[in-house]
Structures are given as structure tokens and as C-alpha cells.
Design an enzyme around this catalytic site. Structure first.
Site, PDB file in Angstrom:
ATOM      1  N   CYS A  79    -155.335 -58.604   7.944  1.00  0.00           N
ATOM      2  CA  CYS A  79    -155.305 -59.331   6.673  1.00  0.00           C
ATOM      3  C   CYS A  79    -155.294 -60.844   6.859  1.00  0.00           C
ATOM      4  O   CYS A  79    -155.480 -61.590   5.894  1.00  0.00           O
ATOM      5  CB  CYS A  79    -154.118 -58.885   5.833  1.00  0.00           C
ATOM      6  SG  CYS A  79    -154.256 -57.157   5.355  1.00  0.00           S
ATOM      7  N   HIS A  85    -152.550 -64.167   0.318  1.00  0.00           N
ATOM      8  CA  HIS A  85    -153.151 -62.860   0.581  1.00  0.00           C
ATOM      9  C   HIS A  85    -152.698 -61.895  -0.509  1.00  0.00           C
ATOM     10  O   HIS A  85    -151.544 -61.919  -0.932  1.00  0.00           O
ATOM     11  CB  HIS A  85    -152.707 -62.370   1.965  1.00  0.00           C
ATOM     12  CG  HIS A  85    -153.158 -60.972   2.264  1.00  0.00           C
ATOM     13  ND1 HIS A  85    -154.470 -60.583   2.131  1.00  0.00           N
ATOM     14  CD2 HIS A  85    -152.462 -59.868   2.665  1.00  0.00           C
ATOM     15  CE1 HIS A  85    -154.569 -59.293   2.446  1.00  0.00           C
ATOM     16  NE2 HIS A  85    -153.372 -58.845   2.761  1.00  0.00           N
ATOM     17  N   ASN A 127    -156.183 -54.937  -2.230  1.00  0.00           N
ATOM     18  CA  ASN A 127    -156.152 -55.662  -0.949  1.00  0.00           C
ATOM     19  C   ASN A 127    -157.471 -55.427  -0.207  1.00  0.00           C
ATOM     20  O   ASN A 127    -157.704 -54.348   0.333  1.00  0.00           O
ATOM     21  CB  ASN A 127    -154.964 -55.149  -0.131  1.00  0.00           C
ATOM     22  CG  ASN A 127    -154.829 -55.838   1.215  1.00  0.00           C
ATOM     23  OD1 ASN A 127    -155.684 -56.623   1.609  1.00  0.00           O
ATOM     24  ND2 ASN A 127    -153.759 -55.532   1.925  1.00  0.00           N
TER      25      ASN A 127
HETATM   26  O1  UT7 Z   1    -151.809 -56.597   3.810  1.00  0.00           O
HETATM   27  C1  UT7 Z   1    -150.811 -56.313   4.747  1.00  0.00           C
HETATM   28  C2  UT7 Z   1    -150.627 -54.880   4.845  1.00  0.00           C
HETATM   29  N1  UT7 Z   1    -149.900 -54.204   3.846  1.00  0.00           N
HETATM   30  C3  UT7 Z   1    -148.867 -54.621   3.061  1.00  0.00           C
HETATM   31  O2  UT7 Z   1    -148.535 -55.782   2.960  1.00  0.00           O
HETATM   32  C4  UT7 Z   1    -148.131 -53.545   2.325  1.00  0.00           C
HETATM   33  C5  UT7 Z   1    -146.638 -53.718   2.415  1.00  0.00           C
HETATM   34  N2  UT7 Z   1    -145.924 -52.618   1.793  1.00  0.00           N
HETATM   35  C6  UT7 Z   1    -145.966 -52.339   0.479  1.00  0.00           C
HETATM   36  O3  UT7 Z   1    -146.668 -52.989  -0.273  1.00  0.00           O
HETATM   37  C7  UT7 Z   1    -145.059 -51.262  -0.044  1.00  0.00           C
HETATM   38  O4  UT7 Z   1    -144.130 -50.897   0.947  1.00  0.00           O
HETATM   39  C8  UT7 Z   1    -145.814 -49.990  -0.532  1.00  0.00           C
HETATM   40  C9  UT7 Z   1    -146.641 -50.339  -1.755  1.00  0.00           C
HETATM   41  C10 UT7 Z   1    -146.708 -49.450   0.575  1.00  0.00           C
HETATM   42  C11 UT7 Z   1    -144.815 -48.911  -0.920  1.00  0.00           C
HETATM   43  O5  UT7 Z   1    -143.932 -49.406  -1.906  1.00  0.00           O
HETATM   44  P1  UT7 Z   1    -142.346 -49.271  -1.717  1.00  0.00           P
HETATM   45  O6  UT7 Z   1    -141.746 -49.842  -2.907  1.00  0.00           O
HETATM   46  O7  UT7 Z   1    -141.986 -49.868  -0.393  1.00  0.00           O
HETATM   47  O8  UT7 Z   1    -142.147 -47.713  -1.731  1.00  0.00           O
HETATM   48  P2  UT7 Z   1    -141.451 -46.794  -0.631  1.00  0.00           P
HETATM   49  O9  UT7 Z   1    -142.329 -46.626   0.535  1.00  0.00           O
HETATM   50  O10 UT7 Z   1    -140.056 -47.282  -0.423  1.00  0.00           O
HETATM   51  O11 UT7 Z   1    -141.382 -45.440  -1.405  1.00  0.00           O
HETATM   52  C12 UT7 Z   1    -140.533 -45.245  -2.554  1.00  0.00           C
HETATM   53  C13 UT7 Z   1    -140.834 -43.900  -3.151  1.00  0.00           C
HETATM   54  C14 UT7 Z   1    -140.919 -42.776  -2.125  1.00  0.00           C
HETATM   55  O12 UT7 Z   1    -140.427 -41.593  -2.736  1.00  0.00           O
HETATM   56  P3  UT7 Z   1    -138.965 -41.053  -2.416  1.00  0.00           P
HETATM   57  O13 UT7 Z   1    -138.935 -40.837  -0.931  1.00  0.00           O
HETATM   58  O14 UT7 Z   1    -138.042 -42.126  -2.863  1.00  0.00           O
HETATM   59  O15 UT7 Z   1    -138.881 -39.808  -3.228  1.00  0.00           O
HETATM   60  C15 UT7 Z   1    -142.390 -42.617  -1.895  1.00  0.00           C
HETATM   61  O16 UT7 Z   1    -142.756 -41.339  -1.476  1.00  0.00           O
HETATM   62  O17 UT7 Z   1    -142.126 -43.965  -3.784  1.00  0.00           O
HETATM   63  C16 UT7 Z   1    -142.939 -42.904  -3.287  1.00  0.00           C
HETATM   64  N3  UT7 Z   1    -144.332 -43.336  -3.276  1.00  0.00           N
HETATM   65  C17 UT7 Z   1    -145.133 -43.193  -4.335  1.00  0.00           C
HETATM   66  N4  UT7 Z   1    -144.929 -42.660  -5.548  1.00  0.00           N
HETATM   67  C18 UT7 Z   1    -145.953 -42.654  -6.415  1.00  0.00           C
HETATM   68  C19 UT7 Z   1    -145.017 -43.940  -2.281  1.00  0.00           C
HETATM   69  N5  UT7 Z   1    -146.277 -44.189  -2.683  1.00  0.00           N
HETATM   70  C20 UT7 Z   1    -146.362 -43.728  -3.951  1.00  0.00           C
HETATM   71  C21 UT7 Z   1    -147.406 -43.704  -4.902  1.00  0.00           C
HETATM   72  N6  UT7 Z   1    -147.161 -43.166  -6.116  1.00  0.00           N
HETATM   73  N7  UT7 Z   1    -148.640 -44.220  -4.659  1.00  0.00           N
END
Ligand code: UT7
Length: 332
Positions: free
Chosen positions: A116, A256, A286
Site C-alpha cells: 500500500c 492511504h 483500498n
Molecule cells: O492497506 C493496508 C492493509 N490493510 C489495512 O490497513 C486493514 C487494517 N485492518 C482493518 O481495517 C480491520 O481490522 C478490518 C476491517 C480488517 C476488520 O475490522 P475489525 O474492526 O478489526 O474487526 P475484527 O477483525 O476485530 O472482527 C470483529 C468481528 C469478528 O466477529 P466476532 O469474532 O467478534 O464474532 C469478525 O469475525 O467482526 C467479524 N467480521 C465481520 N462481520 C461482518 C469480520 N469481518 C466481517 C465482515 N462482516 N466483513
């Protein structure tokens, strides 16, 4: 001796036609528009569809538009650099393919793989070539076909990414405009949190790697998020402090576009208002190397000569950094 500065003299973007909505994603996996909008801030992303089309095809569209817009002939280009993690093929470089497709024959061209931060690293490299005095016109491209490495059954990765390309023309000037300062960082310890497991020399493609879905993006989202929030903000604030830039002085932050929450946290640490931040994540998601030039393209008409901008990115590697520049032109 008069100092030579590297200044952006034009920008052009390209996103493919096909639009993938959150509702369509919700039909493919257990997710919802509400979750994606509140946790990431993306409404739609554009995907490149069509047999035999790759990253270079999007980049070619952007560069073609850039050449026309800046009234530049292909023979004038000295260097073409392409930031990408989704090259048309492992080798040769996508930059070579872009140059060939456009008839750019006098330039040497190569890719930069910084995930990125690909555009930021490419712009840093290109600016040093210009400042050396040897090269006069450089095209810097950021382009990625992320849909080629995304598993559309994986809900913690698929909603984030989109396809797109952007390109800028970088030229020499002795005016007090252009790139003022750059701060670039890498920490390879981050590779464990964001990578593609197979297809490289450690694990070449095999039936097993395909069956195990190891040719897709692997991401430990929470780890990446924590690093991104702190590093993007740290480096951007450090840049402001180094040049005594107050929040009022800065015309735009060009961040970004990975997650609206990362963008907001960075802007907040810098003391900026939302109106000072370029945001198009809602439309494109992204696009990896494409995000920064696509922001400049979308906001080009609002930019004025001399405006102070900070470009800031964080990505796989880990890689991150900031570039402080003074915008080079007014758009008619
Ligand atoms: O460009 C550089 C590369 N990437 C980034 O900068 C991305 C950095 N990370 C992020 O943007 C975030 O961590 C994500 C968008 C990937 C995930 O968001 P989060 O708020 O960190 O969610 P999480 O991984 O803590 O997950 C929270 C909950 C989980 O469920 P449980 O275990 O609490 O029941 C996940 O399974 O949300 C669930 N979850 C979803 N639910 C609905 C994860 N993805 C999804 C989804 N829809 N798409």
C-alpha cells in the site's frame, strides 16, 4: 547552484467499469452494508473484469490520459515507475509492459513492490531521479488489480479491496514548489501479518497451494490496523513538526485509503478538520498502490498552486511513510 525540485505537473486516474456493492458481497458471504460501512467505510469498489486483462491495462488508461492532459509526447518520457503488488506476471515488470503498450521507447522502466506504500515509495524514488538533474520527465504509476488475489469467500479481506490505477507526471523545476521532504520506513517483521503465502520462490505454485487458497491475500486485520493507526499518524505528525506546519497551514492530507477509521485517527492526531482530508474510500475501497494518485485525481480541481499537502501511507511489509509537497499548478 540552483536547487532542482521535482513537481507533479499532472494527474490522471482510471477505475474499471464493474462496481461491486456491499449488498452483492452480502450475497456472497456473511456480511452486511451496515458492518462494512461502520467498520471500514466502503460502499462500492470497482473490479476489472474480462479475460486477459491485468494491472497494466488499467495503468495504460491512466497514463494515456495523463500524456494527453499534460500535452506530452511519449518520446519525452525518461523514466516510468510502477508501484504494484499485482504485476501482470511475476516478471518482467509491469512498468515495461505499460511502456511497450504506449510506445514509450526512450524511458527505462521498473516496478516497486511496497504494497500500500507503493505509490509513495515510487514517488520518493522518482523525485530523487529528477533532483539529480539527469532526468526531466518521469511518470509515476500506482496500480493494482487486487481482485486477482482476493478470496471472495473471506469476509475479513474481500470487502476492503478494489481495483484501480493512477499516474502522475513528475518534472524538474527551480520554482519553490514540488516535493519538499520525504520520510520512508520499513519493518519486515510485519510480513507475518499481511502477505501472500504461495507463488514466490519459497513456495512455488502447486496443486496443494491452490487447494489451500494460498495465492490470496492473508491478513491479520487487527494487527495491521493497530500498526497502521500508530505509524501513519506518527510519521505525518513528525513531518508537520519538522517543517513547523500548523493544522491551519496544511491544505490537504492525502492519506492511504484502507479504512475510514485509520484515516480519521491520522487526521485527528494531526489536528485537521475532515474538510482538509482527501477521502474517496467509499467509492473505490483500498486500491493498494492506486489510492494516493486516485485521491489527487478526484480532488485535482480543488488544488491550488503552492498548497501544502502531506501524502501518507501504510501497508504490507510493513512499509510506511509521508511526503510533504507544495502543489505545482492551478487547474483551468
Ligand atoms: O492497506 C493496508 C492493509 N490493510 C489495512 O490497513 C486493514 C487494517 N485492518 C482493518 O481495517 C480491520 O481490522 C478490518 C476491517 C480488517 C476488520 O475490522 P475489525 O474492526 O478489526 O474487526 P475484527 O477483525 O476485530 O472482527 C470483529 C468481528 C469478528 O466477529 P466476532 O469474532 O467478534 O464474532 C469478525 O469475525 O467482526 C467479524 N467480521 C465481520 N462481520 C461482518 C469480520 N469481518 C466481517 C465482515 N462482516 N466483513
Amino acid at each position: 547552484m540552483t536547487k532542482i525540485n521535482a513537481v507533479i505537473t499532472g494527474v490522471q486516474g482510471y477505475v474499471p467499469e464493474y462496481i461491486l456493492t456491499n449488498d452483492e458481497l452480502a450475497n456472497m458471504m456473511d456480511t452486511s452494508d451496515e458492518w462494512i460501512m461502520s467498520r471500514i467505510g466502503i460502499k462500492t469498489r470497482h473490479l476489472l473484469k474480462g479475460e486477459g486483462l491485468g494491472t497494466s491495462d488499467m495503468a495504460v488508461e491512466a497514463v494515456k490520459g495523463l500524456l494527453k492532459k499534460t500535452n506530452t509526447s511519449v518520446d519525452e518520457i525518461d523514466v516510468l515507475i510502477c508501484g504494484t503488488v499485482t504485476p501482470d506476471m511475476p516478471f518482467p515488470a509491469t512498468a515495461n509492459i505499460i511502456s511497450d503498450k504506449l510506445g514509450i521507447k526512450n524511458a527505462f522502466s521498473f516496478d516497486i513492490n511496497a504494497a500500500c506504500s507503493g505509490f509513495l515509495y515510487s514517488l520518493e524514488t522518482a523525485s530523487k531521479f529528477i533532483e539529480s538533474g539527469k532526468y526531466k520527465k518521469i511518470i509515476v504509476v500506482g496500480a493494482d488489480k487486487m481482485s486477482s488475489i482476493i478470496d471472495y469467500s473471506e469476509r475479513n479481506v474481500a470487502p476492503i479491496f478494489g481495483d484501480g490505477a493512477g499516474a502522475v507526471m513528475l518534472e524538474a523545476t527551480t520554482e519553490d514548489i514540488g516535493i519538499v521532504d520525504t520520510m520512508m520506513h520499513t519493518d519486515g517483521v510485519g510480513r507475518q501479518y499481511l502477505h501472500q503465502k504461495a507463488g514466490g520462490s519459497v513456495k512455488p505454485a502447486s496443486h496443494e497451494t491452490v487447494d489451500a487458497k494460498e495465492h490470496f491475500v492473508y491478513q491479520d486485520g487487527q494487527h495491521v490496523f493497530k500498526w497502521a493507526v500508530s505509524k501513519m499518524a506518527d510519521v505525518s505528525v513528525e513531518m508537520m513538526e519538522r517543517h513547523n506546519i500548523t493544522p491551519k497551514d496544511l491544505a490537504w492530507l492525502v492519506p492511504h485509503q484502507a479504512n475510514m477509521r485509520i484515516i480519521d485517527a491520522t487526521a485527528k492526531r494531526m489536528g485537521l478538520e475532515r474538510e482538509q482530508v482527501m477521502i474517496n474510500i467509499e467509492k473505490y475501497g483500498n486500491t493498494t498502490s492506486g489510492t494516493l494518485p486516485l485521491c489527487l485525481w478526484d480532488y485535482e480541481k480543488q488544488l491550488k498552486k503552492g498548497d501544502k499537502l502531506i501524502l501518507s501511507a501504510f501497508g504490507g511489509g510493513f512499509t510506511w511513510g509521508a511526503i510533504y509537497l507544495k502543489w505545482g499548478y492551478n487547474t483551468k
